[in-house]
Scaffold this motif. Structure first.
Motif, PDB file in Angstrom:
ATOM      1  N   PHE A  33      18.230 -41.227  -2.379  1.00 26.35           N
ATOM      2  CA  PHE A  33      19.358 -42.036  -2.851  1.00 26.35           C
ATOM      3  C   PHE A  33      20.687 -41.377  -2.458  1.00 26.35           C
ATOM      4  O   PHE A  33      21.447 -40.934  -3.330  1.00 26.35           O
ATOM      5  CB  PHE A  33      19.286 -42.212  -4.371  1.00 26.35           C
ATOM      6  N   PRO A  34      20.985 -41.286  -1.170  1.00 22.04           N
ATOM      7  CA  PRO A  34      22.213 -40.602  -0.732  1.00 22.04           C
ATOM      8  C   PRO A  34      23.488 -41.272  -1.218  1.00 22.04           C
ATOM      9  O   PRO A  34      24.475 -40.598  -1.506  1.00 22.04           O
ATOM     10  CB  PRO A  34      22.111 -40.644   0.802  1.00 22.04           C
ATOM     11  N   ALA A  35      23.483 -42.611  -1.318  1.00 15.77           N
ATOM     12  CA  ALA A  35      24.680 -43.326  -1.756  1.00 15.77           C
ATOM     13  C   ALA A  35      25.026 -42.975  -3.202  1.00 15.77           C
ATOM     14  O   ALA A  35      26.198 -42.791  -3.546  1.00 15.77           O
ATOM     15  CB  ALA A  35      24.484 -44.829  -1.612  1.00 15.77           C
ATOM     16  N   LEU A  36      24.014 -42.879  -4.064  1.00 15.09           N
ATOM     17  CA  LEU A  36      24.252 -42.526  -5.459  1.00 15.09           C
ATOM     18  C   LEU A  36      24.812 -41.115  -5.585  1.00 15.09           C
ATOM     19  O   LEU A  36      25.733 -40.867  -6.371  1.00 15.09           O
ATOM     20  CB  LEU A  36      22.949 -42.641  -6.262  1.00 15.09           C
ATOM     21  N   VAL A  37      24.254 -40.195  -4.806  1.00 11.84           N
ATOM     22  CA  VAL A  37      24.714 -38.804  -4.866  1.00 11.84           C
ATOM     23  C   VAL A  37      26.151 -38.691  -4.375  1.00 11.84           C
ATOM     24  O   VAL A  37      26.989 -38.028  -4.989  1.00 11.84           O
ATOM     25  CB  VAL A  37      23.785 -37.894  -4.044  1.00 11.84           C
ATOM     26  N   THR A  38      26.461 -39.373  -3.259  1.00 15.33           N
ATOM     27  CA  THR A  38      27.825 -39.338  -2.727  1.00 15.33           C
ATOM     28  C   THR A  38      28.800 -39.978  -3.716  1.00 15.33           C
ATOM     29  O   THR A  38      29.906 -39.466  -3.925  1.00 15.33           O
ATOM     30  CB  THR A  38      27.888 -40.077  -1.379  1.00 15.33           C
TER      31      THR A  38
ATOM     32  N   PHE B 202      28.494 -40.059  -6.923  1.00 13.27           N
ATOM     33  CA  PHE B 202      28.674 -39.106  -8.026  1.00 13.27           C
ATOM     34  C   PHE B 202      29.664 -38.021  -7.637  1.00 13.27           C
ATOM     35  O   PHE B 202      30.494 -37.598  -8.458  1.00 13.27           O
ATOM     36  CB  PHE B 202      27.332 -38.492  -8.401  1.00 13.27           C
ATOM     37  N   PHE B 203      29.602 -37.548  -6.387  1.00 12.78           N
ATOM     38  CA  PHE B 203      30.540 -36.531  -5.918  1.00 12.78           C
ATOM     39  C   PHE B 203      31.972 -37.066  -5.949  1.00 12.78           C
ATOM     40  O   PHE B 203      32.901 -36.361  -6.374  1.00 12.78           O
ATOM     41  CB  PHE B 203      30.173 -36.085  -4.499  1.00 12.78           C
ATOM     42  N   PHE B 204      32.164 -38.296  -5.489  1.00  8.96           N
ATOM     43  CA  PHE B 204      33.501 -38.894  -5.507  1.00  8.96           C
ATOM     44  C   PHE B 204      34.016 -39.029  -6.943  1.00  8.96           C
ATOM     45  O   PHE B 204      35.180 -38.717  -7.226  1.00  8.96           O
ATOM     46  CB  PHE B 204      33.479 -40.267  -4.832  1.00  8.96           C
ATOM     47  N   PHE B 205      33.161 -39.519  -7.823  1.00  8.63           N
ATOM     48  CA  PHE B 205      33.562 -39.675  -9.220  1.00  8.63           C
ATOM     49  C   PHE B 205      33.964 -38.333  -9.826  1.00  8.63           C
ATOM     50  O   PHE B 205      34.993 -38.230 -10.516  1.00  8.63           O
ATOM     51  CB  PHE B 205      32.421 -40.287 -10.033  1.00  8.63           C
ATOM     52  N   THR B 206      33.163 -37.294  -9.575  1.00  5.93           N
ATOM     53  CA  THR B 206      33.460 -35.968 -10.116  1.00  5.93           C
ATOM     54  C   THR B 206      34.764 -35.422  -9.548  1.00  5.93           C
ATOM     55  O   THR B 206      35.577 -34.832 -10.276  1.00  5.93           O
ATOM     56  CB  THR B 206      32.308 -34.995  -9.796  1.00  5.93           C
ATOM     57  N   TRP B 207      34.977 -35.622  -8.253  1.00  7.58           N
ATOM     58  CA  TRP B 207      36.206 -35.168  -7.603  1.00  7.58           C
ATOM     59  C   TRP B 207      37.430 -35.831  -8.247  1.00  7.58           C
ATOM     60  O   TRP B 207      38.391 -35.149  -8.628  1.00  7.58           O
ATOM     61  CB  TRP B 207      36.111 -35.497  -6.109  1.00  7.58           C
ATOM     62  N   TYR B 208      37.405 -37.155  -8.381  1.00  9.71           N
ATOM     63  CA  TYR B 208      38.531 -37.887  -8.973  1.00  9.71           C
ATOM     64  C   TYR B 208      38.743 -37.479 -10.430  1.00  9.71           C
ATOM     65  O   TYR B 208      39.878 -37.271 -10.874  1.00  9.71           O
ATOM     66  CB  TYR B 208      38.287 -39.395  -8.901  1.00  9.71           C
ATOM     67  N   PHE B 209      37.658 -37.386 -11.174  1.00  9.76           N
ATOM     68  CA  PHE B 209      37.741 -37.060 -12.594  1.00  9.76           C
ATOM     69  C   PHE B 209      38.385 -35.689 -12.796  1.00  9.76           C
ATOM     70  O   PHE B 209      39.316 -35.534 -13.601  1.00  9.76           O
ATOM     71  CB  PHE B 209      36.337 -37.087 -13.212  1.00  9.76           C
ATOM     72  N   LEU B 210      37.898 -34.687 -12.060  1.00  7.07           N
ATOM     73  CA  LEU B 210      38.443 -33.335 -12.193  1.00  7.07           C
ATOM     74  C   LEU B 210      39.901 -33.282 -11.759  1.00  7.07           C
ATOM     75  O   LEU B 210      40.714 -32.581 -12.379  1.00  7.07           O
ATOM     76  CB  LEU B 210      37.609 -32.347 -11.362  1.00  7.07           C
ATOM     77  N   ASN B 211      40.243 -34.024 -10.705  1.00  9.78           N
ATOM     78  CA  ASN B 211      41.617 -34.015 -10.209  1.00  9.78           C
ATOM     79  C   ASN B 211      42.572 -34.651 -11.203  1.00  9.78           C
ATOM     80  O   ASN B 211      43.677 -34.137 -11.453  1.00  9.78           O
ATOM     81  CB  ASN B 211      41.689 -34.737  -8.867  1.00  9.78           C
ATOM     82  N   VAL B 212      42.164 -35.770 -11.783  1.00  9.83           N
ATOM     83  CA  VAL B 212      43.005 -36.444 -12.776  1.00  9.83           C
ATOM     84  C   VAL B 212      43.193 -35.566 -14.010  1.00  9.83           C
ATOM     85  O   VAL B 212      44.316 -35.412 -14.522  1.00  9.83           O
ATOM     86  CB  VAL B 212      42.394 -37.807 -13.166  1.00  9.83           C
TER      87      VAL B 212
END
Length: 419
Positions: A109-114, A116-126
């Motif tokens: 499930f590469p799309a789900l993992v990617t 999740f990475f985007f969500f984590t990146w945005y969340f931490l940055n905000v």
């Protein structure tokens, strides 16, 4: 279970039958071997089955055989199905004579993992931007806070090295000489960004930082001598116009915040230039750790000489009086941790995606930060500022998409030429 399309020769013995991993299947003597769990073989148009042997290297026993097989006699066999097990008990798929581990969740499930990475990146940055600005509201010392960001990150890296996650990569004089200019630009850009965050609204700082592609294109054209297409220059026009519109009517505007954000753009542009010259075989996590350590050394002197006397006289006392010692220390720790984590996750995220996705991700990140900062801090913006910000972000999106397509075309051309 896998089907193998070619025929190979191997020896059947009464003792120690294994498939090698990850090497090519060969004759009976194997060095790096794994115990065979099950195999289905067709020999001389007649079939026989071999029993599973689990995880131990026990002699392979024959369950049933339709043809008499003598020990140590070689037979031509066509393998139809095979599954082995490695030392940890994970199944290994035998395909075309090679042992391949079964796919994990990330591969399935590469799309789900990617995502999740985007969500984590945005969340931490905000979270970092919001918490960082809240600290500046009662502790307006950006040089010292910049040191805290890097200090927490460096401590995190040292602890990670100590436990072997990741494995520490040694550094030599040549690599140190290459990374030092990168670290200096990183330190300068980081400090100037924080000076801007401390003096103007977060949304305004990010609007000014939308000009970073303009400085990058200018450096590529006039410093590196790369020819920038007219289409890229035209796509930057909305960025310049939008930032100008937003700056003219920004309610929190002041020259310190504006100029420091512009210096940050220039510093990060040169960081990118020096980073290309410092490309090494070292993994990005270790490279970022070394850059953080060197950048910390650059950030310490200005923090001590510019803000040190004020901090000792009343800076720390005022902050503790306003929020308490525990909250003050915990806020400093968490802004440093979120700063390091969002940068690390951003690096890991962007390594997983194509240039086009990378470009879109960067633009959306800035939109998220600007939007959340306006909502959280209740910053009032004029209509012209809002329109200017939207135009600037749209210009960055167009520029990023054009540049990403150009990079993809270059990559495909290089692959075609190599073939």
């Amino acid at each position: 279970m896998a089907s193998v399309s070619n025929s190979i020769q191997f020896s059947l013995q009464r003792s120690n039958f294994y498939f090698p991993s990850p090497h090519k299947l060969a004759s009976r003597n194997f060095t790096n071997s794994v115990p065979l769990r099950s195999v289905s073989v067709v020999a001389n148009s007649k079939s026989f089955e071999l029993s599973p042997v689990g995880l131990s290297r026990k002699p392979l026993k024959l369950f049933k055989c339709n043809q008499l097989l003598k020990p140590r006699n070689s037979v031509d066999a066509f393998i139809t199905k095979a599954v082995a097990a490695d030392a940890e008990g994970h199944e290994i798929e035998i395909t075309d004579g090679y042992a391949k581990p079964t796919k994990g969740f990330a591969e399935k499930f590469p799309a789900l993992v990617t995502g999740f990475f985007f969500f984590t990146w945005y969340f931490l940055n905000v979270i970092f931007n919001i918490l960082n600005k809240k600290v500046y509201n009662y502790f307006p010392y950006p040089y010292f806070v910049s040191v805290v960001h890097l200090l927490v990150g460096v401590t995190y890296c040292l602890v990670s090295w100590a436990v072997g996650l990741p494995k520490h990569a040694p550094i030599n004089k040549e690599l140190l000489a290459l990374l030092t200019p990168v670290a200096f630009c990183h330190a300068l850009g980081h400090v100037m960004s924080n000076v801007s965050f401390a003096t103007v609204a977060v949304s305004f700082t990010h609007t000014i930082k939308a000009l970073e592609p303009f400085f990058s294109a200018s450096a590529s054209q006039f410093v590196l001598g790369h020819q920038i297409p007219v289409s890229l220059w035209l796509s930057l026009a909305p960025v310049v116009i939008g930032v100008s519109m937003a700056s003219l009517t920004e309610l929190s505007f002041n020259w310190t915040g504006f100029i420091s954000a512009m210096i940050s753009n220039i510093a990060f542009t040169y960081r990118s230039i020096y980073s290309k010259k410092a490309m090494t075989g070292m993994d990005s996590t270790n490279v970022y750790a070394y850059i953080s350590i060197i950048a910390l050394l650059f950030c310490l002197p200005p923090a001590i000489f510019i803000e040190g006397p004020q901090l000792l006289q009343y800076g720390f006392k005022d902050a503790i009086a306003k929020v308490g010692l525990y909250k003050f220390l915990s806020d400093l720790f968490w802004i440093g941790m979120f700063y390091h984590l969002y940068n690390q996750i951003a690096t890991n995220t962007l390594e997983r995606v194509a240039p086009l996705t990378h470009a879109v991700g960067n633009v959306l990140k800035r939109v998220f930060v600007i939007g959340f900062s306006i909502v959280v801090f209740g910053n009032k913006i004029s209509t012209q500022t809002g329109i200017g910000t939207a135009i600037a972000i749209a210009g960055v999106a167009i520029y990023s998409l054009i540049k990403a397509r150009m990079e993809e075309q270059k990559r495909k051309a290089a692959l075609a030429h190599a073939q």
